[in-house]
Design a protein around this motif. Structure first.
Motif, PDB file in Angstrom:
ATOM      1  N   ARG A 327      28.129 -27.241 -51.782  1.00 19.43           N
ATOM      2  CA  ARG A 327      29.223 -27.499 -50.838  1.00 19.43           C
ATOM      3  C   ARG A 327      28.672 -27.883 -49.469  1.00 19.43           C
ATOM      4  NH1 ARG A 327      34.018 -23.020 -50.505  1.00 19.43           N
ATOM      5  NH2 ARG A 327      35.423 -24.595 -49.642  1.00 19.43           N
ATOM      6  N   LEU A 328      27.663 -27.146 -49.024  1.00 16.82           N
ATOM      7  CA  LEU A 328      27.085 -27.428 -47.712  1.00 16.82           C
ATOM      8  C   LEU A 328      26.438 -28.803 -47.669  1.00 16.82           C
ATOM      9  CD1 LEU A 328      25.187 -24.295 -46.400  1.00 16.82           C
ATOM     10  CD2 LEU A 328      27.284 -25.297 -45.516  1.00 16.82           C
ATOM     11  N   LYS A 329      25.742 -29.131 -48.735  1.00 18.43           N
ATOM     12  CA  LYS A 329      24.966 -30.375 -48.712  1.00 18.43           C
ATOM     13  C   LYS A 329      25.804 -31.602 -48.990  1.00 18.43           C
ATOM     14  CE  LYS A 329      20.492 -28.403 -49.553  1.00 18.43           C
ATOM     15  NZ  LYS A 329      19.142 -28.589 -50.084  1.00 18.43           N
ATOM     16  N   SER A 330      26.923 -31.427 -49.686  1.00 15.16           N
ATOM     17  CA  SER A 330      27.673 -32.609 -50.100  1.00 15.16           C
ATOM     18  C   SER A 330      28.902 -32.866 -49.232  1.00 15.16           C
ATOM     19  CB  SER A 330      28.094 -32.458 -51.567  1.00 15.16           C
ATOM     20  OG  SER A 330      28.940 -31.337 -51.707  1.00 15.16           O
ATOM     21  N   SER A 331      29.139 -32.004 -48.249  1.00 14.57           N
ATOM     22  CA  SER A 331      30.322 -32.216 -47.417  1.00 14.57           C
ATOM     23  C   SER A 331      29.940 -32.801 -46.059  1.00 14.57           C
ATOM     24  CB  SER A 331      31.050 -30.889 -47.191  1.00 14.57           C
ATOM     25  OG  SER A 331      31.375 -30.286 -48.419  1.00 14.57           O
ATOM     26  N   ASP A 383      37.670 -25.370 -42.682  1.00 17.20           N
ATOM     27  CA  ASP A 383      37.116 -26.467 -41.904  1.00 17.20           C
ATOM     28  C   ASP A 383      36.552 -25.987 -40.563  1.00 17.20           C
ATOM     29  OD1 ASP A 383      36.487 -29.018 -42.318  1.00 17.20           O
ATOM     30  OD2 ASP A 383      38.275 -29.889 -41.383  1.00 17.20           O
ATOM     31  N   ALA A 384      36.085 -24.752 -40.531  1.00 15.96           N
ATOM     32  CA  ALA A 384      35.596 -24.159 -39.282  1.00 15.96           C
ATOM     33  C   ALA A 384      34.087 -24.257 -39.146  1.00 15.96           C
ATOM     34  CB  ALA A 384      36.023 -22.690 -39.208  1.00 15.96           C
ATOM     35  N   LEU A 385      33.440 -24.725 -40.209  1.00 12.44           N
ATOM     36  CA  LEU A 385      31.983 -24.795 -40.194  1.00 12.44           C
ATOM     37  C   LEU A 385      31.555 -26.159 -39.658  1.00 12.44           C
ATOM     38  CD1 LEU A 385      29.925 -23.075 -42.878  1.00 12.44           C
ATOM     39  CD2 LEU A 385      29.062 -25.210 -41.939  1.00 12.44           C
ATOM     40  N   GLU A 386      30.663 -26.150 -38.682  1.00  9.76           N
ATOM     41  CA  GLU A 386      30.288 -27.410 -38.045  1.00  9.76           C
ATOM     42  C   GLU A 386      28.843 -27.786 -38.349  1.00  9.76           C
ATOM     43  OE1 GLU A 386      31.559 -26.793 -33.982  1.00  9.76           O
ATOM     44  OE2 GLU A 386      33.657 -26.663 -34.620  1.00  9.76           O
ATOM     45  N   GLU A 387      28.513 -29.022 -37.927  1.00  8.93           N
ATOM     46  CA  GLU A 387      27.234 -29.606 -38.333  1.00  8.93           C
ATOM     47  C   GLU A 387      26.020 -28.710 -38.050  1.00  8.93           C
ATOM     48  OE1 GLU A 387      26.645 -32.221 -40.221  1.00  8.93           O
ATOM     49  OE2 GLU A 387      24.520 -31.749 -40.030  1.00  8.93           O
ATOM     50  N   GLU A 392      21.655 -24.783 -39.624  1.00  9.34           N
ATOM     51  CA  GLU A 392      20.988 -23.485 -39.432  1.00  9.34           C
ATOM     52  C   GLU A 392      21.114 -22.615 -40.678  1.00  9.34           C
ATOM     53  OE1 GLU A 392      22.665 -21.921 -35.834  1.00  9.34           O
ATOM     54  OE2 GLU A 392      24.584 -21.384 -36.741  1.00  9.34           O
ATOM     55  N   ILE A 393      22.211 -22.761 -41.402  1.00 12.66           N
ATOM     56  CA  ILE A 393      22.352 -21.997 -42.650  1.00 12.66           C
ATOM     57  C   ILE A 393      21.362 -22.515 -43.690  1.00 12.66           C
ATOM     58  CG2 ILE A 393      23.874 -21.551 -44.606  1.00 12.66           C
ATOM     59  CD1 ILE A 393      26.207 -21.436 -42.574  1.00 12.66           C
ATOM     60  N   LEU A 394      21.262 -23.842 -43.787  1.00  9.79           N
ATOM     61  CA  LEU A 394      20.323 -24.399 -44.760  1.00  9.79           C
ATOM     62  C   LEU A 394      18.887 -23.993 -44.435  1.00  9.79           C
ATOM     63  CD1 LEU A 394      21.838 -27.936 -45.426  1.00  9.79           C
ATOM     64  CD2 LEU A 394      21.790 -25.964 -46.976  1.00  9.79           C
ATOM     65  N   GLN A 395      18.586 -23.942 -43.137  1.00 12.42           N
ATOM     66  CA  GLN A 395      17.243 -23.491 -42.741  1.00 12.42           C
ATOM     67  C   GLN A 395      17.004 -22.048 -43.150  1.00 12.42           C
ATOM     68  OE1 GLN A 395      16.373 -24.081 -38.547  1.00 12.42           O
ATOM     69  NE2 GLN A 395      16.787 -26.266 -38.785  1.00 12.42           N
ATOM     70  N   TRP A 396      18.051 -21.240 -42.987  1.00 12.00           N
ATOM     71  CA  TRP A 396      17.899 -19.834 -43.355  1.00 12.00           C
ATOM     72  C   TRP A 396      17.675 -19.684 -44.857  1.00 12.00           C
ATOM     73  CZ3 TRP A 396      21.382 -15.963 -45.647  1.00 12.00           C
ATOM     74  CH2 TRP A 396      20.819 -14.664 -45.604  1.00 12.00           C
ATOM     75  N   PHE A 397      18.331 -20.530 -45.632  1.00 12.47           N
ATOM     76  CA  PHE A 397      18.128 -20.447 -47.067  1.00 12.47           C
ATOM     77  C   PHE A 397      16.690 -20.784 -47.449  1.00 12.47           C
ATOM     78  CE2 PHE A 397      22.570 -19.701 -47.694  1.00 12.47           C
ATOM     79  CZ  PHE A 397      22.610 -18.988 -48.881  1.00 12.47           C
ATOM     80  N   GLU A 398      16.032 -21.550 -46.620  1.00 12.11           N
ATOM     81  CA  GLU A 398      14.602 -21.775 -46.867  1.00 12.11           C
ATOM     82  C   GLU A 398      13.830 -20.476 -46.658  1.00 12.11           C
ATOM     83  OE1 GLU A 398      13.117 -25.209 -44.735  1.00 12.11           O
ATOM     84  OE2 GLU A 398      14.794 -26.423 -45.498  1.00 12.11           O
TER      85      GLU A 398
END
Length: 465
Positions: A327-331, A383-387, A392-398
């Motif tokens: 969802r994060l990567k494709s939106s 729709d409250a999550l912004e670019e 930063e979330i994707l970085q944390w998943f790393e």
RNA sequence: GGCGCCGUACCCAAGUGGUAAGGGAGAGGUCUGCAAAACCUUUAUGCAUCGGUUCGAAUCCGAUCGGCGCCUCCA
């Protein structure tokens, strides 16, 4: 602050390396007479979590592991197979590394077979003889436990009484006392491998290899020594006796032991038909990542009851993570950074670190990950999550991946594929024309290609099954 | 027999004195042409049992029941 349960004291103790920034860690490796089973692998996964977290703390790690390539089982099997031990053990050693890679278990910095350390072992045994800690009996050399008063400290032997008959000496060798253990074994079989030593021709006993390798590579006092609980006695007890008799210094500051894995509530045994290797499970169609997830989901000091139901649940949990990342990567997101979401991330970040610091509480660590996913999903829907939140979330998943090694890869799921793209376009054309029969035909066609589609507000997304 | 670990919802499981995390499964809902998937909501007045300490206990103490491990093959 990292705290670990130290078997030596039985307490949860703050850990930091003894000198400087480098953690010197030794872990007992596999005996390569067969493929590793999932119980073995549980221990290696726990040690992997430990090593990942130590590095995550910013310390430099020097991690050494042995491969036991000489022992009674190996010798017997090699003789049966008409091979020398190197030839016999090579494929199992390779298989072990492969299994580790499959389970995302990082490779120790130094990993070597026991037989590469024969001179060091001979040296240790020689010094033990000289100082009176070891004696010859028959053609073999034994460790004299009566000379080492603190023997049994690790396993709290002083508090034990022996079951009548439990210590019947089944060893064929003679010794001064039944509890003395062998350091150097005289050959029993013509084809048995042997080395020349000043105190006689033979081969090393099991325990001496770890002492030799650990002290050679890491010095006389290790920061951490790990293994499975079954190794507390006698293996680790004997390692301490041998090493400390020679150096007069504590052999390891922290002893950390992983509990066993059970299968369907019982000890895993070939005779019970509940014995699984990693390959067995992969052959049954299970994703190695789900296996790792299951092994990580139960903290290392608790027995883990392995069931197929549990493995299915692990797979579903992983799907939830995967869906969120997808969802994060494709939106598409609007620019900016929602501080409320950043705060949620900060909480999750702290919770993960605190959980691992608390004696590697992996269950808590996963709860931190899912806590973020829940809030993240709600924000996505609203729709409250912004670019910037996204990145930063994707970085944390790393970071999560670095610590736990359980994050599914999503890139492969969202790759561009012309054929798929074209089919989706055709289907959407059909849907616009309200030709749903055709649309459903195309959906089936995609499914046959292992492609799952989802109609969302932002258009049709797809991923591989 | 000795030593040690453990017993939390249907399943897995966190929680070491302040009023039960998280995941799976189930149920309900949202979305959808329909689906599927996904997402959301929901599910333990109670933490094996009994007794005790405490203003307060899943957490401490005692007893009982049950499971597992170790006591020289074992991760």
């Amino acid at each position: 602050m990292l705290k670990l349960t130290n078997t030596l004291t039985g307490n949860l103790e703050p850990f930091s390396p003894d000198n400087g920034n480098t953690v010197r860690m030794y872990t007992c490796g596999p005996t390569v007479y067969d493929f590793a089973h999932i119980g073995n692998l549980r221990t290696f996964v726990f040690e992997d979590i430990l090593r990942r977290h130590l590095r995550g703390k910013g310390w430099t790690l020097k991690h050494v592991m042995n491969i036991t390539d000489i022992d009674d089982k190996i010798i017997n099997k090699a003789i049966e197979a008409g091979q020398d031990i190197k030839t016999y053990t090579a494929p199992y050693t390779e298989a072990f590394f492969k299994d580790c890679e499959t389970l995302r278990i990082e490779r120790p910095d130094i990993v070597t077979p026991a037989t590469d350390y024969i001179p060091e072992m001979i040296d240790l045994v020689g010094r033990l003889i000289q100082s009176g800690y070891a004696y010859p009996e028959g053609e073999s050399i034994y460790y004299r436990i009566s000379r080492f008063p603190s023997y049994g400290r690790l396993s709290r032997l002083e508090k034990r009484e022996l079951k009548l008959g439990a210590r019947i000496d089944v060893d064929e060798y003679e010794k001064e006392e039944p509890r003395d253990f062998v350091l150097w074994k005289a050959p029993k079989h013509e084809k048995e491998p042997r080395w020349e030593a000043p105190f006689g021709t033979g081969r090393p006993g099991w325990h001496i290899e770890c002492s030799a390798m650990a002290m050679k590579q890491l010095g006389e006092t290790l920061d951490i020594h790990c293994g499975g609980v079954d190794n507390i006695f006698p293996h680790h007890e004997n390692e301490i006796a041998q090493s400390e008799a020679v150096t007069g210094k504590p052999f390891a500051r922290f002893w950390i032991h992983g509990e066993h894995l059970l299968v369907e509530g019982e000890k895993m045994a070939k005779s019970k038909g509940n014995f699984y290797t990693l390959r067995d499970l992969i052959d049954r169609g299970y994703d190695p990542l789900a296996i790792r997830y299951l092994l990580v989901s139960v903290p290392y000091r608790k027995q883990l009851n392995f069931t197929f139901e549990g493995l299915d649940a692990a797979r579903s949990s992983l799907d939830r993570i995967k869906e969120f990342l997808f969802r994060l990567k494709s939106s598409k997101f609007k620019p900016g950074r929602n501080p409320a979401i950043s705060a949620v991330l900060t909480t999750a970040r702290k919770q993960l670190d605190a959980a691992l610091d608390d004696d590697l509480n992996t269950a808590q660590a996963l709860a931190a990950v899912f806590g973020l996913i829940k809030e993240g999903n709600i924000a996505l829907t609203e729709d409250a999550l912004e670019e910037e939140n996204r990145s930063e979330i994707l970085q944390w998943f790393e970071v999560v991946e670095q610590r736990l090694g359980i994050v599914p890869t999503v890139e492969a799921l969202v790759q561009v594929d012309e054929k798929v793209g074209s089919l989706i376009a055709q289907r959407n054309e059909a849907r616009r024309n309200r030709d749903f029969a055709k649309a459903d035909r195309i959906r089936q066609e995609l499914l046959d290609l292992d492609v799952i589609i989802e109609d969302t507000r932002e258009g049709t997304k797809w991923r591989r099954k």
